[in-house]
Design a protein around this motif. Structure first.
Motif, PDB file in Angstrom:
ATOM      1  N   LEU A  83       0.840  -1.201   0.000  1.00 17.93           N
ATOM      2  CA  LEU A  83       0.000   0.000   0.000  1.00 17.93           C
ATOM      3  C   LEU A  83       0.874   1.250   0.000  1.00 17.93           C
ATOM      4  CD1 LEU A  83      -2.874   1.227   0.243  1.00 17.93           C
ATOM      5  CD2 LEU A  83      -2.606   1.068   2.733  1.00 17.93           C
ATOM      6  N   ASN A  84       1.915   1.252   0.814  1.00 17.40           N
ATOM      7  CA  ASN A  84       2.815   2.410   0.876  1.00 17.40           C
ATOM      8  C   ASN A  84       3.566   2.611  -0.431  1.00 17.40           C
ATOM      9  OD1 ASN A  84       2.045   2.943   3.500  1.00 17.40           O
ATOM     10  ND2 ASN A  84       3.725   1.784   4.410  1.00 17.40           N
ATOM     11  N   LEU A  85       3.965   1.517  -1.068  1.00 14.66           N
ATOM     12  CA  LEU A  85       4.619   1.646  -2.380  1.00 14.66           C
ATOM     13  C   LEU A  85       3.675   2.266  -3.401  1.00 14.66           C
ATOM     14  CD1 LEU A  85       6.643  -1.686  -2.608  1.00 14.66           C
ATOM     15  CD2 LEU A  85       7.573   0.612  -2.995  1.00 14.66           C
ATOM     16  N   ALA A  86       2.390   1.921  -3.310  1.00 12.99           N
ATOM     17  CA  ALA A  86       1.420   2.539  -4.216  1.00 12.99           C
ATOM     18  C   ALA A  86       1.368   4.046  -4.009  1.00 12.99           C
ATOM     19  CB  ALA A  86       0.034   1.921  -3.975  1.00 12.99           C
ATOM     20  N   VAL A  87       1.404   4.480  -2.742  1.00 15.43           N
ATOM     21  CA  VAL A  87       1.352   5.918  -2.456  1.00 15.43           C
ATOM     22  C   VAL A  87       2.646   6.596  -2.898  1.00 15.43           C
ATOM     23  CG1 VAL A  87       1.109   7.632  -0.624  1.00 15.43           C
ATOM     24  CG2 VAL A  87      -0.320   5.574  -0.609  1.00 15.43           C
ATOM     25  N   VAL A  88       3.784   5.914  -2.742  1.00 13.97           N
ATOM     26  CA  VAL A  88       5.049   6.466  -3.245  1.00 13.97           C
ATOM     27  C   VAL A  88       4.926   6.746  -4.743  1.00 13.97           C
ATOM     28  CG1 VAL A  88       7.456   5.880  -3.768  1.00 13.97           C
ATOM     29  CG2 VAL A  88       6.548   5.471  -1.471  1.00 13.97           C
ATOM     30  N   GLU A  89       4.349   5.806  -5.485  1.00 15.27           N
ATOM     31  CA  GLU A  89       4.191   6.010  -6.927  1.00 15.27           C
ATOM     32  C   GLU A  89       3.205   7.136  -7.231  1.00 15.27           C
ATOM     33  OE1 GLU A  89       6.151   4.869  -8.945  1.00 15.27           O
ATOM     34  OE2 GLU A  89       7.042   3.170  -7.894  1.00 15.27           O
ATOM     35  N   LEU A  90       2.194   7.319  -6.380  1.00 11.54           N
ATOM     36  CA  LEU A  90       1.285   8.451  -6.558  1.00 11.54           C
ATOM     37  C   LEU A  90       2.028   9.772  -6.363  1.00 11.54           C
ATOM     38  CD1 LEU A  90      -2.087   7.397  -4.887  1.00 11.54           C
ATOM     39  CD2 LEU A  90      -1.660   7.882  -7.304  1.00 11.54           C
ATOM     40  N   PHE A  91       2.882   9.843  -5.356  1.00 13.89           N
ATOM     41  CA  PHE A  91       3.693  11.057  -5.170  1.00 13.89           C
ATOM     42  C   PHE A  91       4.562  11.318  -6.402  1.00 13.89           C
ATOM     43  CE2 PHE A  91       3.158  10.636  -0.431  1.00 13.89           C
ATOM     44  CZ  PHE A  91       2.658  11.911  -0.216  1.00 13.89           C
ATOM     45  N   ARG A  94       1.242   2.588 -12.228  1.00 13.11           N
ATOM     46  CA  ARG A  94       2.034   1.738 -11.338  1.00 13.11           C
ATOM     47  C   ARG A  94       1.401   1.718  -9.948  1.00 13.11           C
ATOM     48  NH1 ARG A  94       4.275  -2.706 -10.346  1.00 13.11           N
ATOM     49  NH2 ARG A  94       6.019  -2.678  -8.889  1.00 13.11           N
ATOM     50  N   ALA A  95       0.896   2.859  -9.495  1.00 15.52           N
ATOM     51  CA  ALA A  95       0.237   2.929  -8.195  1.00 15.52           C
ATOM     52  C   ALA A  95      -1.003   2.039  -8.175  1.00 15.52           C
ATOM     53  CB  ALA A  95      -0.134   4.373  -7.866  1.00 15.52           C
ATOM     54  N   ARG A  96      -1.766   2.040  -9.275  1.00 13.22           N
ATOM     55  CA  ARG A  96      -2.964   1.208  -9.348  1.00 13.22           C
ATOM     56  C   ARG A  96      -2.607  -0.269  -9.198  1.00 13.22           C
ATOM     57  NH1 ARG A  96      -4.534  -2.197 -12.373  1.00 13.22           N
ATOM     58  NH2 ARG A  96      -3.011  -1.724 -13.983  1.00 13.22           N
ATOM     59  N   ALA A  97      -1.563  -0.704  -9.899  1.00  7.64           N
ATOM     60  CA  ALA A  97      -1.163  -2.111  -9.833  1.00  7.64           C
ATOM     61  C   ALA A  97      -0.727  -2.502  -8.420  1.00  7.64           C
ATOM     62  CB  ALA A  97      -0.030  -2.377 -10.825  1.00  7.64           C
ATOM     63  N   LEU A  98      -0.001  -1.620  -7.753  1.00  4.58           N
ATOM     64  CA  LEU A  98       0.464  -1.913  -6.389  1.00  4.58           C
ATOM     65  C   LEU A  98      -0.702  -1.908  -5.405  1.00  4.58           C
ATOM     66  CD1 LEU A  98       3.744   0.164  -6.480  1.00  4.58           C
ATOM     67  CD2 LEU A  98       3.616  -2.292  -6.006  1.00  4.58           C
ATOM     68  N   ALA A  99      -1.647  -0.979  -5.584  1.00  2.00           N
ATOM     69  CA  ALA A  99      -2.822  -0.956  -4.711  1.00  2.00           C
ATOM     70  C   ALA A  99      -3.634  -2.235  -4.884  1.00  2.00           C
ATOM     71  CB  ALA A  99      -3.678   0.271  -5.003  1.00  2.00           C
ATOM     72  N   ASP A 100      -3.710  -2.725  -6.107  1.00  5.11           N
ATOM     73  CA  ASP A 100      -4.415  -3.978  -6.363  1.00  5.11           C
ATOM     74  C   ASP A 100      -3.705  -5.147  -5.660  1.00  5.11           C
ATOM     75  OD1 ASP A 100      -6.565  -5.353  -7.691  1.00  5.11           O
ATOM     76  OD2 ASP A 100      -5.068  -6.195  -9.047  1.00  5.11           O
ATOM     77  N   GLN A 101      -2.353  -5.164  -5.696  1.00  2.74           N
ATOM     78  CA  GLN A 101      -1.593  -6.193  -4.984  1.00  2.74           C
ATOM     79  C   GLN A 101      -1.825  -6.103  -3.482  1.00  2.74           C
ATOM     80  OE1 GLN A 101       2.621  -6.731  -6.026  1.00  2.74           O
ATOM     81  NE2 GLN A 101       2.229  -5.601  -7.914  1.00  2.74           N
ATOM     82  N   ALA A 102      -1.857  -4.867  -2.965  1.00  4.92           N
ATOM     83  CA  ALA A 102      -2.092  -4.680  -1.537  1.00  4.92           C
ATOM     84  C   ALA A 102      -3.458  -5.234  -1.148  1.00  4.92           C
ATOM     85  CB  ALA A 102      -1.985  -3.202  -1.174  1.00  4.92           C
ATOM     86  N   THR A 103      -4.443  -4.989  -1.976  1.00  8.73           N
ATOM     87  CA  THR A 103      -5.794  -5.496  -1.708  1.00  8.73           C
ATOM     88  C   THR A 103      -5.799  -7.016  -1.663  1.00  8.73           C
ATOM     89  OG1 THR A 103      -6.835  -3.571  -2.714  1.00  8.73           O
ATOM     90  CG2 THR A 103      -8.143  -5.577  -2.600  1.00  8.73           C
ATOM     91  N   ARG A 104      -5.131  -7.648  -2.629  1.00  6.00           N
ATOM     92  CA  ARG A 104      -5.084  -9.119  -2.642  1.00  6.00           C
ATOM     93  C   ARG A 104      -4.371  -9.649  -1.403  1.00  6.00           C
ATOM     94  NH1 ARG A 104      -3.873  -8.297  -8.125  1.00  6.00           N
ATOM     95  NH2 ARG A 104      -1.685  -8.880  -7.805  1.00  6.00           N
TER      96      ARG A 104
END
Length: 991
Positions: free
Chosen positions: A916-924, A930-940
């Motif tokens: 989840l934090n990596l997704a936010v790093v990519e949003l920054f 890339r953030a979407r893909a990481l958020a999806d991984q976090a959800t799984r």
């Protein structure tokens, strides 16, 4: 007038004449002046002075004392002159000098430090008020001034002078190490690091910080390469041909196994051969000692520890370890594999399959029997023909004899006897060293004569005595020469796994003098650990001692004594062990005895389930902090399986298991374990409340709210406030936390710890025009604290409510208050939490420099405490800070490091949170896809863990970023179930 506080108190009047000591008729008069000189604007409210100088005294009496002290102080400062504007009391405020500020050396030093460091150093006459070193009001300012002074010295390059003030000042140590290395004195630089490491371990049970360790490794690489091989304690004799052959075989890569009987010198040969190859391996040479490892499942963990890595625990520790070594080029030595053949074989296969740059060197009494293994049988040392004095066996005997008798020399009169000893012992190094230890009181002829008797029976069995039988006979001979008290102690020491302290040995009946005699006779090895000694038996000797223990019928008695000692050690280290007041945690201190604790647990599970329960309950915080989630949970499951009788202690074990399972991401286990814990302690209100805390993250909040309404305990009010926070009901949370803080302020500070520490875990942080969720802190910290520490944690919790409201100034105020309170009571774990939280709030407020300072200080404290999960969270928050400040590359590196470390120990929430934090790093960084893909991984990652609010926010973020699937609908369902006041409207508005 000038006031001196540095180096000691003194006052010079306007004319320069000093105030004599006899003129201060009251000690409190002096203290009054000191307090005012240090106070902001040199003024203090009378109530502050009354509370500081006369705490607990009747108000009228204290006020009278204050007027008396003011009078005496005025007369002392004025001398024969008019006091004038000195020490005026106006509007309940006492001012040092109403006409303007007084010249105080502390203030002059602080002003000058910012402008002219060298001049400031000259002004520092010594520590602040050394005569008041036990006064709380002076302690913090003294440390701040000393720190400033040391920083100035370091900035000026005066590192040794800084270390004279503070021997543990790490920046000064690093500066001195660089100075020494630049001067070509790299060995001294490395020795200075080792001294710091030992002093920190002895003083605080901690390690140097990351920056210092990195410098040490850097200098090691420059010197020879990275290694954990220490300098040999004794000389290495002979074996040049064997070392050459080992090096030749190592050049092929793969796996080389040195085989041979115990005592043949396999370990020493492997150490020396590896040490000479350090420059050949980019990532160094690492030595993993496996003799003390009893559980095959812990082999990857032991190897990871030898490499300086976090535990290789988790569902597949071999995969974790191999993943860490995949890109490294190093030599890994696995010592003493014979009792772990299958586990070591599996490890070597996994490493060889995945890590082409890793060469393996193993020692074992028999081969590992894996494909591609090359074996080399370690021969005995060459024995002499006649009285030859140059063979390796003779040279080894002579050198070891000189260790106990410095004047021993080989000459015509004893050379034949020494040669006979070497022949009789077949050149086996360990047997030779045991015999040489007898040179302290026997001559070579006497040793040869006694050996002849010890070996005669074996000689009668055939022309050749195999080396194993010879070593066994030498060990028996050495044992038979011991006195009865020495024999008894040697066999009883076999109950220890790995090394042990003198105190531990004494608990099984050891006498210090007898232990010393066993050390002198080379039957017990001594090691240094900081400023303490540790002892150990070589594995070959331990096996003999174990046989003697069993033969004497003492096994049960002394294994029970061993268990009792380590139960007491664990209980003394248990922060929840019943002590009142401030709860202090130093989990790292148990690392050195982890193997003994495992042995004690194993014995207790087999023989005394009640004691196993006590030990498991005392150790769960240690397993939690040090990342041993999987091992700790397995132990507690075994313990609960054998200790089936309901009891409060069993209830605590179930709660402990629930928290370890929570760290593994097994949220579904929390409710059944919490229910079982309540059933085991059915009359306990505390157990019912603890169940509520466990359900807070995994259940309907209405159910948790019901728990709080059925209790009048302060802990229930804490749980109610947290429930409102998890509902994101900001007004209710603020109101409840403020009321709870008031309640704690009038609670007995010595009350037993009762408040479980819980955080919001996933706050919302500003990004662009909106907010996003991040995984910032553990939900269950695994601490229970009393009123004083609870007040500081409640301040931090109130800040979470302010952040949900978007009120960053109020959040800063609350977190700063928490930092101050934890600092005042010297709670490093609480202070690290508060600094982490403060740094995160400062990041949100875009105060990046302050945020980095506080986050790094929090990380340093967590590293010292050895709390690996907390370290990961600090690293992740530093990554988020870097990304928010515009450095996405550094943000990714730190967040990825937190992810790798979480995966390594099967930390389910930590792994999902890092994604989840990596997704936010990519949003920054503006990389939305890339953030979407990481958020999806976090959800799984989160969807099967059972942490409802965390899962809902991860799903909503993924949906908002355009992830496919039913994320938005599922998020709405969860938010509606929990009644989240912020999450639900946001999810409903998303279509």
């Amino acid at each position: 007038m000038r006031i001196r506080l540095l180096g000691g108190f003194g006052v010079d009047r306007d004319g320069g004449a000093p105030v004599e000591a006899r003129e201060w008729r009251l000690r409190k008069a002096r203290t009054l002046v000191k307090l005012l000189a240090l106070a902001p604007e040199q003024r203090l409210h009378r109530e502050v002075l009354l509370e500081t100088l006369w705490p607990g005294k009747d108000a009228a009496a204290a006020a009278n004392n204050l007027h008396q002290a003011l009078h005496v102080a005025r007369r002392a400062l004025a001398g024969d002159g008019d006091p004038g504007e000195l020490l005026k009391l106006r509007d309940d405020v006492v001012v040092l000098h109403a006409g303007g500020p007084v010249d105080v050396d502390v203030l002059r030093f602080e002003r000058t430090a910012a402008q002219d460091p060298r001049a400031a150093v000259a002004l520092y006459a010594g520590d602040l008020l050394p005569e008041d070193r036990f006064e709380d009001w002076a302690a913090r300012r003294r440390e701040e001034l000393r720190h400033t002074f040391c920083e100035l010295l370091v900035g000026l390059g005066e590192h040794e002078r800084a270390l004279a003030v503070d021997p543990l000042h790490e920046r000064a140590v690093r500066g001195l190490m660089r100075q020494l290395a630049d001067a070509g004195r790299r060995s001294e630089a490395l020795a200075r690091y080792e001294r710091l490491r030992d002093e920190l371990a002895a003083e605080y049970g901690t390690d140097p910080d990351d920056e210092t360790r990195d410098l040490f490794r850097e200098l090691l690489v420059e010197k020879a390469g990275r290694t954990n091989l220490g300098e040999p304690l004794t000389s290495f004799v002979g074996r040049e041909r064997e070392i050459g052959e080992v090096h030749r075989l190592l050049t092929r890569g793969g796996l080389l196994t040195l085989t041979g009987v115990g005592g043949a010198g396999k370990t020493r040969l492997a150490e020396e051969a590896a040490r000479r190859r350090i420059p050949r391996y980019r990532d160094g040479v690492w030595f993993a000692e496996l003799a003390r490892v009893a559980d095959p499942g812990l082999v990857p963990d032991a190897v990871a520890a030898a490499l300086g890595l976090d535990p290789a625990a988790g569902g597949n520790p071999l995969r974790t370890l191999a993943g860490r070594l995949r890109d490294r080029t190093l030599l890994l030595v696995l010592d003493n594999c014979e009792h772990l053949l299958t586990a070591c074989a599996e490890l070597t296969v996994a490493v060889r399959r995945s890590c082409p740059g890793v060469t393996l060197l193993a020692t074992s009494r028999e081969p590992l029997h894996v494909p591609g293994e090359v074996t080399f049988r370690v021969p005995s040392l060459e024995v002499p023909d006649g009285a030859d004095r140059e063979t390796a066996s003779v040279r080894l005997f002579v050198e070891r004899a000189r260790d106990v008798r410095v004047d021993f020399a080989l000459h015509d009169g004893n050379a034949a006897d020494v040669a006979e000893i070497c022949r009789r012992l077949d050149g086996i190094p360990l047997a030779l060293e045991l015999a040489a230890a007898r040179m302290s009181h026997l001559e070579p002829a006497e040793i040869a004569e006694r050996l002849s008797g010890a070996l005669s029976l074996l000689r009668g069995q055939g022309a050749e005595v195999n080396r194993h039988a010879t070593l066994r006979a030498a060990l028996e001979w050495s044992h038979d020469l011991l006195g009865p008290d020495e024999q008894a102690l040697l066999r009883r020491l076999a109950v220890f796994a790995g090394s042990f302290s003198l105190t531990a040995a004494e608990r099984i009946g050891a006498d210090e003098n007898v232990l010393g005699r066993l050390v002198d006779k080379s039957l017990v090895q001594v090691e240094r650990a900081g400023d303490r000694s540790r002892y150990r038996l070589l594995e070959t000797i331990r096996q003999l001692a174990r046989e003697k223990l069993v033969a004497a019928g003492e096994e049960a008695e002394f294994e029970a004594a061993h268990c009792r000692f380590f139960i007491r050690l664990a209980a003394d280290s248990d922060p929840d062990g019943g002590a009142s007041g401030i709860v202090v945690e130093r989990p790292q201190l148990l690392d050195i005895d982890h193997d003994n604790l495992r042995a004690a647990l194993g014995w207790a599970v087999r023989h005394d389930p009640e004691q196993a329960l006590r030990l498991g309950v005392s150790l769960w915080r240690y397993w939690l902090a040090r990342g041993h989630f999987v091992e700790g949970a397995a132990w507690l499951q075994r313990i609960l399986g054998v200790a089936a009788t309901p009891s409060p202690l069993r209830s605590r074990a179930s709660f402990a298991l629930a928290i370890l399972e929570a760290r593994k991401g097994l949220g579904a286990r929390l409710r059944p374990l919490a229910d079982a814990a309540v059933a085991d302690d059915a009359e306990s209100e505390e157990a019912r409340l603890m169940r509520g805390f466990l359900l807070l993250g995994v259940s309907d909040l209405d159910e948790v709210e019901q728990v709080t309404q059925n209790s009048d305990h302060a802990t229930a009010r804490w749980l109610a406030a947290l429930t409102a926070l998890f509902r994101e009901d900001v007004p209710a949370a603020r109101e409840r936390f403020v009321a709870f803080l008031r309640e704690l302020e009038v609670t007995d500070p010595d009350e037993l710890p009762r408040l479980p520490v819980v955080t919001l875990c996933v706050p919302l942080v500003p990004l662009g025009a909106g907010t996003v969720p991040i995984f910032e802190e553990s939900w269950l910290l695994g601490r229970r604290v009393g009123a004083v520490q609870g007040h500081a944690y409640a301040c931090s919790a109130l800040a979470y409510a302010h952040r949900l409201a978007g009120d960053l100034p109020a959040a800063l105020d609350s977190t700063e208050r928490a930092v101050e309170e934890f600092a005042r009571i010297d709670d490093p774990a609480g202070l690290a939490h508060a600094l982490n939280h403060l740094g995160c709030v400062e990041r949100d407020a875009r105060r990046f420099d302050a945020a980095e300072k506080h986050l790094r200080e929090g990380l340093r404290l967590r590293e010292q405490l050895g709390d690996r999960r907390a370290e990961n969270l600090s690293l992740a928050n530093l990554g988020l800070l870097a990304a928010a400040a515009g450095d996405a590359t550094e943000g990714r590196r730190l967040a990825r490091r937190a992810l790798d470390r979480g995966e390594a120990v099967d930390d389910g929430p930590g792994t999902g949170g890092a994604l989840l934090n990596l997704a936010v790093v990519e949003l920054f960084a503006g990389r939305r896809e890339r953030a979407r893909a990481l958020a999806d991984q976090a959800t799984r990652s989160f969807q099967d863990q059972g942490y409802l609010r965390v899962e809902a926010w991860a799903r909503l973020l993924a949906a908002e970023l355009g992830a496919p699937g039913e994320h938005a609908a599922k998020a709405r369902e969860i938010f509606r179930r929990l009644g989240c006041r912020i999450g639900l409207p946001r999810a409903l508005n998303f279509r």
